[in-house]
Scaffold this motif. Sequence first.
Motif, mmCIF file in Angstrom:
data_model
loop_
_atom_site.group_PDB
_atom_site.id
_atom_site.type_symbol
_atom_site.label_atom_id
_atom_site.label_comp_id
_atom_site.label_asym_id
_atom_site.label_seq_id
_atom_site.Cartn_x
_atom_site.Cartn_y
_atom_site.Cartn_z
ATOM 1 N N VAL A 92 6.064 61.204 -12.972
ATOM 2 C CA VAL A 92 6.048 61.055 -14.426
ATOM 3 C C VAL A 92 5.265 62.217 -15.010
ATOM 4 O O VAL A 92 4.189 62.557 -14.527
ATOM 5 N N GLN A 93 5.800 62.804 -16.039
ATOM 6 C CA GLN A 93 5.092 63.848 -16.775
ATOM 7 C C GLN A 93 4.645 63.279 -18.107
ATOM 8 O O GLN A 93 5.431 62.635 -18.812
ATOM 9 N N LEU A 94 3.386 63.534 -18.451
ATOM 10 C CA LEU A 94 2.803 63.009 -19.680
ATOM 11 C C LEU A 94 2.331 64.168 -20.548
ATOM 12 O O LEU A 94 1.630 65.062 -20.054
ATOM 13 N N CYS A 100 1.592 60.109 -26.741
ATOM 14 C CA CYS A 100 1.738 60.534 -25.349
ATOM 15 C C CYS A 100 3.183 60.263 -24.950
ATOM 16 O O CYS A 100 3.588 59.106 -24.823
ATOM 17 N N ALA A 141 6.257 60.436 -22.347
ATOM 18 C CA ALA A 141 6.464 60.411 -20.904
ATOM 19 C C ALA A 141 7.893 60.775 -20.556
ATOM 20 O O ALA A 141 8.827 60.387 -21.254
ATOM 21 N N PHE A 192 9.817 54.060 -18.224
ATOM 22 C CA PHE A 192 8.496 53.998 -18.835
ATOM 23 C C PHE A 192 7.889 52.608 -18.754
ATOM 24 O O PHE A 192 6.674 52.458 -18.573
ATOM 25 N N TYR A 241 5.204 51.248 -16.152
ATOM 26 C CA TYR A 241 3.843 51.748 -16.087
ATOM 27 C C TYR A 241 2.934 51.081 -17.114
ATOM 28 O O TYR A 241 3.274 51.010 -18.302
ATOM 29 N N MET A 247 -0.238 51.766 -19.293
ATOM 30 C CA MET A 247 -0.695 53.039 -19.854
ATOM 31 C C MET A 247 -2.123 52.915 -20.351
ATOM 32 O O MET A 247 -2.574 51.833 -20.754
ATOM 33 N N ASN A 286 9.725 56.025 -24.853
ATOM 34 C CA ASN A 286 8.881 56.511 -23.751
ATOM 35 C C ASN A 286 7.570 57.096 -24.263
ATOM 36 O O ASN A 286 7.111 58.151 -23.776
ATOM 37 N N ALA A 302 -0.895 57.003 -16.679
ATOM 38 C CA ALA A 302 0.106 56.002 -16.314
ATOM 39 C C ALA A 302 -0.210 55.426 -14.942
ATOM 40 O O ALA A 302 -0.505 56.176 -14.000
ATOM 41 N N TYR A 353 -0.886 59.056 -12.802
ATOM 42 C CA TYR A 353 -0.463 60.271 -13.504
ATOM 43 C C TYR A 353 -1.322 60.470 -14.748
ATOM 44 O O TYR A 353 -1.694 59.498 -15.418
#
Length: 127
Positions: free
Chosen positions: A2-4, A22, A24, A29, A32, A34, A77, A98, A116
């Motif tokens: 996952v990229q945040l 934020c 994602a 999504f 997770y 958060m 997301n 996450a 993440y």
Amino acid sequence: QVQLVESGGGLVQVGGSLRLSCAASGRTFSNYAMGWFRQAPGKEREFVSTISRLGIKTHYADSVKGRFTITRDNAKNTVYLQMNNLKPEDTAVYYCAADAQAPLFGLVTSPPEYDYWGQGTQVTVSS
């Protein structure tokens, strides 16, 4: 994976408001929990707020309770942190995180439990 990516930080006067976002990318999504954390210069990273996977449960640090609100939009997301009545002591780099292991209604307050992290966004509150 996952990229945040956080956004929305900036310079604001005491008593002002900011909304952090934020975004994602990657896997589903809603899988997770958060969280938002912050780190001021010379201090350890500290917990700010967390939200469960479907947004049903939330939890806040005592220092922000009543002033900050965490929400999430799983269709977009994105997790948000609405910050009102900001104080100089809120000045920090804010990070979203996450947790892929959290149960459906789980709330996660400990940084090591998160899988993440985003790169952070600076919030500066001037007096």
